[in-house]
Design a protein around this motif. Sequence first.
Motif, short mmCIF file in Angstrom:
data_model
loop_
_atom_site.label_atom_id
_atom_site.label_comp_id
_atom_site.label_asym_id
_atom_site.label_seq_id
_atom_site.Cartn_x
_atom_site.Cartn_y
_atom_site.Cartn_z
N GLU A 48 25.69 31.05 51.94
CA GLU A 48 26.63 30.96 53.08
C GLU A 48 27.79 31.94 52.94
OE1 GLU A 48 27.54 26.84 54.58
OE2 GLU A 48 26.37 26.34 52.82
N ILE A 49 27.73 32.80 51.95
CA ILE A 49 28.82 33.76 51.77
C ILE A 49 28.60 34.93 52.75
CG2 ILE A 49 29.97 35.30 50.11
CD1 ILE A 49 30.21 32.25 49.46
N PRO A 50 29.66 35.31 53.47
CA PRO A 50 29.49 36.39 54.46
C PRO A 50 28.95 37.69 53.83
CG PRO A 50 31.64 35.34 54.71
CD PRO A 50 31.02 34.76 53.47
N ARG A 51 28.28 38.45 54.67
CA ARG A 51 27.66 39.69 54.19
C ARG A 51 28.67 40.67 53.61
NH1 ARG A 51 22.27 40.83 56.90
NH2 ARG A 51 21.70 38.76 57.60
N VAL A 52 29.91 40.69 54.15
CA VAL A 52 30.91 41.63 53.61
C VAL A 52 31.18 41.37 52.13
CG1 VAL A 52 32.14 42.14 55.75
CG2 VAL A 52 32.90 40.26 54.36
N GLY A 96 39.77 31.23 47.18
CA GLY A 96 40.16 32.35 46.34
C GLY A 96 40.89 33.43 47.13
N ASN A 97 41.73 34.20 46.44
CA ASN A 97 42.33 35.39 47.08
C ASN A 97 41.35 36.56 46.90
OD1 ASN A 97 42.73 36.35 44.44
ND2 ASN A 97 44.70 35.28 44.32
N ASP A 98 41.67 37.70 47.49
CA ASP A 98 40.72 38.81 47.44
C ASP A 98 40.44 39.27 46.01
OD1 ASP A 98 40.22 38.71 50.08
OD2 ASP A 98 41.27 40.57 50.61
N ARG A 101 38.02 36.88 44.60
CA ARG A 101 36.69 37.08 45.20
C ARG A 101 36.01 38.31 44.59
NH1 ARG A 101 38.08 36.27 51.62
NH2 ARG A 101 38.08 34.00 51.66
N GLU A 102 36.80 39.39 44.38
CA GLU A 102 36.22 40.61 43.77
C GLU A 102 35.71 40.30 42.36
OE1 GLU A 102 35.79 43.68 44.65
OE2 GLU A 102 36.95 43.87 46.51
N LYS A 103 36.58 39.62 41.60
CA LYS A 103 36.27 39.43 40.18
C LYS A 103 35.19 38.38 39.95
CE LYS A 103 38.40 38.51 35.73
NZ LYS A 103 39.57 38.08 35.00
N PHE A 104 35.29 37.24 40.65
CA PHE A 104 34.39 36.13 40.33
C PHE A 104 33.25 35.96 41.34
CE2 PHE A 104 38.61 34.82 38.62
CZ PHE A 104 38.29 34.87 37.27
N LEU A 105 33.59 36.09 42.63
CA LEU A 105 32.57 35.79 43.65
C LEU A 105 31.48 36.87 43.69
CD1 LEU A 105 31.76 33.81 45.92
CD2 LEU A 105 33.03 35.29 47.50
N ALA A 106 31.90 38.13 43.61
CA ALA A 106 30.91 39.22 43.76
C ALA A 106 29.74 39.06 42.77
CB ALA A 106 31.60 40.57 43.65
N ARG A 212 43.58 29.35 26.84
CA ARG A 212 44.71 29.95 27.54
C ARG A 212 44.18 30.82 28.69
NH1 ARG A 212 50.08 31.57 26.27
NH2 ARG A 212 49.87 30.39 24.34
N VAL A 213 44.51 30.43 29.92
CA VAL A 213 44.08 31.24 31.07
C VAL A 213 45.30 31.68 31.86
CG1 VAL A 213 41.81 30.13 31.28
CG2 VAL A 213 43.73 29.22 32.57
N SER A 214 45.13 32.78 32.54
CA SER A 214 46.23 33.33 33.34
C SER A 214 46.38 32.55 34.65
CB SER A 214 45.89 34.79 33.63
OG SER A 214 46.52 35.21 34.79
N CYS A 215 47.56 32.63 35.25
CA CYS A 215 47.77 32.03 36.59
C CYS A 215 46.76 32.59 37.58
CB CYS A 215 49.15 32.40 37.11
SG CYS A 215 50.44 31.50 36.32
N GLU A 216 46.29 33.80 37.30
CA GLU A 216 45.32 34.42 38.22
C GLU A 216 43.98 33.69 38.22
OE1 GLU A 216 45.50 38.41 36.84
OE2 GLU A 216 47.59 38.57 37.49
N ASN A 217 43.78 32.82 37.25
CA ASN A 217 42.55 32.03 37.21
C ASN A 217 42.67 30.73 38.00
OD1 ASN A 217 42.39 33.85 34.88
ND2 ASN A 217 40.49 32.80 34.48
N ARG A 218 43.88 30.43 38.51
CA ARG A 218 44.03 29.18 39.27
C ARG A 218 43.48 29.40 40.67
NH1 ARG A 218 49.62 28.23 40.12
NH2 ARG A 218 49.18 28.97 42.20
N LEU A 219 42.59 28.48 41.08
CA LEU A 219 41.98 28.59 42.42
C LEU A 219 42.74 27.64 43.35
CD1 LEU A 219 39.61 29.95 43.92
CD2 LEU A 219 38.18 28.03 43.26
#
Length: 373
Positions: A48-52, A96-98, A101-106, A212-219
């Motif tokens: 269900e993830i968009p084609r983009v 997720g933010n962009d 999405r780039e790092k984990f979703l792709a 230890r994870v960065s704030c950037e890992n918070r969803l």
Amino acid sequence: MKQVVIRRTVRSDAESILAPLTAEMERTAKFPREWASFAAAKHYFGLEIPRVWGGAGLDAVSACIVIEEVSRVSPAMGLCLSVHNSVAAQPVYLYGNDAQREKFLAPMVKGDTIGTFCLTEPNAGSDASALETTAVREGDNYILNGTKIFVTNGGVSGVNLIFTMSSSDAGRRYYSLFIVESRHPGLDKGPPEELMGMRGNPVCSLSLHDCRVSCENRLGGEDEGMRIAIATLHGGRIGIGAQAVGIAQGCLDASLVYSRERVQFGKKISEQGAVQGKLSDMATRIEAARLLVYRAAFLKQKGAEYGKESAMAKLFASETAVDAARAGVQIHGGYGYTKAYAIERFYRDAKVCEIYEGTSEVQRMVIARALLK
Ligand SMILES: Cc1cc2nc3c(=O)[nH]c(=O)nc-3n(C[C@H](O)[C@H](O)[C@H](O)COP(=O)(O)OP(=O)(O)OC[C@H]3O[C@@H](n4cnc5c(N)ncnc54)[C@H](O)[C@@H]3O)c2cc1C
């Protein structure tokens, strides 16, 4: 692509590529990597993830059809897809933010990385709010400690969605969700559980020791974890409902074949009224379950409320799968109690549909709350 074409294609692929692997999966409980590569090429890991974002861009009903057809042949791989798509990739896409999405979703969508959803703990099952895994903020990082159990896809996952308690105040508890890669220091996995069924899906525990994870890992936002968990489970239950419909259909199809072959009292057992009654009841309940699942999926894709409907779909479809498996074994007689026929595997696989992503008792609570509010 039209839904009839999706069904025909996925069914044909499942029968030709996945079905020959099921005996080996039963024997060894090993995850079939060759099928996962095939599934990745077919975009099954980004339904269900968009084609983009590299996904298949399917609507929710079409995604159900894929999970259903894979589960009709291998419930364990239907489970893999349902969890990865509905409760791992979807929340990364939605919350997720962009950069996330780039790092984990792709890589998830490509099937390079399989996802998990880690809510359950030794003391927190139906009551997820009792979870004890903590996330303590230290500057721009969080330190995670705790244990998650029954992690579907755990043995092969690359990313894990970990629900934690991030703060408490005057007896109130607040939760946050983190994406943690399996290779991250401080995250360890236990051995695969010895399960009654679903062999081939490496369900395991996962522990966090001063991870230890960065704030950037918070969803999502801080303290938004439980809201995300509940919303995600509404969608996940549609996936489990589709899995259960696929299992029930697999039971019916196997029973139709067997009852046309087996001769007793000088005629095929399919000509016996009692057997016909079982086949008819199975088929009727499967259609009803399918319609409930598609209705919940349709509401989801329209952007309407669907929490009650997804609970109804999951409840009815999972009980239908268990009933169909029981009737199927009965139709197969003694042979149904042997490993020579797939119905024995379906019987063991079906049961857990009534347990995960909320037991049947929990689904009834969700439905009753919606009715009485
Ligand atoms: C194969 C498998 C895969 C799984 N995969 C995942 C996963 O990927 N991620 C994840 O987070 N979890 C996963 N789970 C865990 C699953 O979601 C939990 O097992 C389920 O939510 C039930 O929790 P519990 O096992 O602790 O049972 P409990 O909550 O202890 O329940 C035991 C019994 O009591 C009943 N009960 C409890 N409370 C009530 C109540 N208030 N009213 C009425 N009845 C009640 C339950 O319905 C059940 O019948 C998986 C489990 C299995 C077996």
